[in-house]
Structures are given as C-alpha cells and as structure tokens.
Motif scaffolding. Structure first.
Motif, short mmCIF file in Angstrom:
data_model
loop_
_atom_site.label_atom_id
_atom_site.label_comp_id
_atom_site.label_asym_id
_atom_site.label_seq_id
_atom_site.Cartn_x
_atom_site.Cartn_y
_atom_site.Cartn_z
N ASP A 1 1.63 2.06 -3.53
CA ASP A 1 0.43 2.63 -4.16
C ASP A 1 0.27 4.09 -3.78
O ASP A 1 -0.04 4.94 -4.62
CB ASP A 1 -0.82 1.85 -3.75
CG ASP A 1 -0.85 0.45 -4.32
OD1 ASP A 1 -0.25 0.24 -5.40
OD2 ASP A 1 -1.45 -0.44 -3.70
N LYS A 2 0.48 4.38 -2.50
CA LYS A 2 0.29 5.75 -2.01
C LYS A 2 1.31 6.70 -2.62
O LYS A 2 0.98 7.83 -2.99
CB LYS A 2 0.39 5.77 -0.48
CG LYS A 2 -0.81 5.14 0.22
CD LYS A 2 -0.55 4.99 1.71
CE LYS A 2 -1.76 4.47 2.46
NZ LYS A 2 -2.31 3.24 1.93
N GLU B 1 -4.23 9.17 3.56
CA GLU B 1 -3.20 8.18 3.28
C GLU B 1 -2.04 8.26 4.26
O GLU B 1 -1.55 7.24 4.75
CB GLU B 1 -2.70 8.34 1.83
CG GLU B 1 -3.77 8.18 0.76
CD GLU B 1 -4.25 6.75 0.60
OE1 GLU B 1 -4.25 6.00 1.59
OE2 GLU B 1 -4.63 6.39 -0.51
N THR C 1 0.13 7.27 -6.34
CA THR C 1 -1.10 8.04 -6.53
C THR C 1 -1.01 9.43 -5.91
O THR C 1 -1.45 10.41 -6.52
CB THR C 1 -2.31 7.29 -5.95
OG1 THR C 1 -2.06 6.96 -4.57
CG2 THR C 1 -2.56 6.00 -6.72
N LEU C 2 -0.44 9.53 -4.71
CA LEU C 2 -0.32 10.85 -4.08
C LEU C 2 0.63 11.74 -4.86
O LEU C 2 0.39 12.94 -5.01
CB LEU C 2 0.15 10.72 -2.63
CG LEU C 2 -0.84 10.12 -1.63
CD1 LEU C 2 -0.27 10.16 -0.22
CD2 LEU C 2 -2.17 10.85 -1.68
N CYS D 1 -11.93 6.11 -0.55
CA CYS D 1 -10.72 6.39 0.24
C CYS D 1 -11.08 6.73 1.69
O CYS D 1 -10.50 6.18 2.63
CB CYS D 1 -9.97 7.55 -0.41
SG CYS D 1 -8.50 8.10 0.49
N TYR E 1 -6.99 13.30 0.22
CA TYR E 1 -6.25 12.06 -0.05
C TYR E 1 -4.97 12.01 0.79
O TYR E 1 -4.66 10.99 1.41
CB TYR E 1 -5.87 11.97 -1.53
CG TYR E 1 -6.87 11.29 -2.41
CD1 TYR E 1 -7.10 9.92 -2.31
CD2 TYR E 1 -7.58 12.01 -3.37
CE1 TYR E 1 -8.01 9.29 -3.13
CE2 TYR E 1 -8.50 11.38 -4.20
CZ TYR E 1 -8.71 10.02 -4.08
OH TYR E 1 -9.62 9.39 -4.88
N PRO F 1 0.81 -1.22 0.00
CA PRO F 1 0.00 0.00 0.00
C PRO F 1 0.84 1.27 0.00
O PRO F 1 0.41 2.30 -0.52
CB PRO F 1 -0.84 -0.13 1.29
CG PRO F 1 -0.12 -1.10 2.14
CD PRO F 1 0.55 -2.05 1.20
N ILE F 2 2.05 1.21 0.58
CA ILE F 2 2.92 2.39 0.56
C ILE F 2 3.33 2.72 -0.87
O ILE F 2 3.35 3.89 -1.27
CB ILE F 2 4.16 2.17 1.46
CG1 ILE F 2 3.76 2.21 2.93
CG2 ILE F 2 5.24 3.21 1.17
CD1 ILE F 2 4.91 1.97 3.89
N THR G 1 -1.01 5.42 7.05
CA THR G 1 0.35 4.88 7.03
C THR G 1 1.00 5.02 8.41
O THR G 1 1.66 4.09 8.90
CB THR G 1 1.20 5.61 5.97
OG1 THR G 1 0.60 5.42 4.69
CG2 THR G 1 2.62 5.05 5.95
N THR H 1 -8.05 2.11 -4.76
CA THR H 1 -6.79 2.18 -5.52
C THR H 1 -7.03 1.96 -7.00
O THR H 1 -6.47 2.67 -7.85
CB THR H 1 -5.80 1.13 -4.99
OG1 THR H 1 -5.54 1.39 -3.60
CG2 THR H 1 -4.48 1.21 -5.75
#
Length: 217
Positions: free
Chosen positions: A90-91, A124, A94-95, A197, A120, A87-88, A128, A152
């Motif tokens: 992904d973040k 996120e 996307t971020l 989200c 977002y 997920p990190i 985290t 996601t």
C-alpha cells in the motif's frame, strides 16, 4: 537468539502462500503504474493514453488489497509476512503516486503538495522501520489499525480521482464548475486521509511502546 532467528526464517518462508503471492503481484503493479504515470507526463500532457493506463493500473492495484486480505481470512492463511507485506505494498503504491503528483505539481499548489507528500513519507517510512525493528527484536508484526485502513481507503480514493483524466472529456476554454467540484472532492479526501495517517501512526507507536506484551514475546 535461536528463537528469534527461527521466527524470522519461518516468516519469510510464508511468501508462497496464495494471499502473499497476490500481495507480491500488487508490488509488481506498482512498478507498472509508476512507469505509465511518469511516461504520461503532468496531467497526461505527454500521453493521455498512458495517463488512463496509470489510473486503471492504480485502481486495480488498490482494489486487490481487499482480495489478499479476504483470501487470507477465508482460507485461514493469515501470516506474519502477509501482515508485513500488505501495508508495504500500500505504501509503495500511494507514496509513489504522491511523490510523482508533487513533482508534476498536480496538487494545485507546489508547497502544499510537497508538505502533504513529505508528511506522508515521513510517517509511512518511520512506521515501516518501526515494524522491522519490532520483528528484529523478536516481536510479532502489528496489523494495520482501523484508522490506518480508513486512511488507505480514503487516500486511494482521492488519488484515484486525481489520476483519472476526466478533464480530457471537456474542451472548454475555462474549467467548468463540475470539474472544479471534482478536484475539490479529490483533494479533500487526500487531506482527510493525511489526518488519519498521522493519527494511526500515533496509535501504532503507542501500541509498540505502551504495550510491550503485544509486540514482544
């Protein structure tokens, strides 16, 4: 205390498993993507080739999210580190895309762009930090929920559409109808993903505080 320390060391020793190496490669692709995106300028005005490159790298990085997950499940290599890094990655992807898009005012409205991006970012980063808090207190990493996975997917799809410079195919003075519809779909996916989200963030917090047995040994 010794048990917690041993758990952390064991988790970080898992970095060399093939699925985790794929995840780490995705993180490297994020750096390449951001370099191309920023270098291309807003809407690719500075360099349309770099904009195409950014879109392609983004799509590759987003698509390989399924590869490391598939490898981990198929070869029974699901690890705590993988649950954390996936997920990190992904973040970061996307971020990074959202922040640059907001800076370039590519959401159509500057205020809406920064409000969406800010929500977002807060969600996120907050989740985290919570993941690391759970690990630091001897708990297991909670994997992404179904709503989080849909979030996601829809966000990556919406950002992918926004990044692809389809406008370079038209030379009309005014924006054609098909391009207007194209942007409406892209923005709708991003805004719908924002709802998922926030909801998945609520689900995660509820899992941490309402079900301590799941997050703590």
């Amino acid at each position: 205390m010794e048990t917690e320390k041993s758990t952390k060391q064991s988790m970080w020793s898992q970095w060399s498993s093939p699925p985790n190496l794929v995840t780490l490669a995705r993180i490297i692709l994020v750096v390449v993507f951001l370099g191309l995106y920023i270098g291309g300028g807003a809407w690719g005005a500075r360099n349309i080739g770099m904009r195409w490159g950014a879109a392609i790298v983004f799509i590759i990085a987003a698509s390989t999210d399924k590869i490391d997950g598939w490898m981990a499940r198929k070869y029974n290599q699901v690890t705590e580190l993988g649950k954390l890094l996936d997920p990190i990655a992904d973040k970061l992807l996307t971020l990074g895309a959202l922040v640059v898009a907001a800076c370039f005012n590519e959401f159509g409205n500057m205020w809406i762009g920064w409000i969406v991006t800010g929500l977002y970012v807060v969600r996120e980063i907050g989740i985290t930090i919570m993941r690391f808090f759970v690990i630091d207190h001897g708990g297991k990493v909670i994997a992404a929920s179904q709503a989080g996975k849909y979030k996601t997917f829809t966000l990556c799809l919406g950002l992918g559409l926004l990044l692809i410079p389809v406008w370079s195919f038209t030379h009309a003075v005014s924006q054609p109808a098909w391009l207007t519809v194209y942007f409406i779909v892209a923005y709708a996916l991003i805004y719908f993903s924002l709802i998922l989200c926030l909801y998945s963030g609520y689900e995660y917090l509820r899992g941490v505080f309402a079900e301590p047995a799941v997050t703590r040994k």
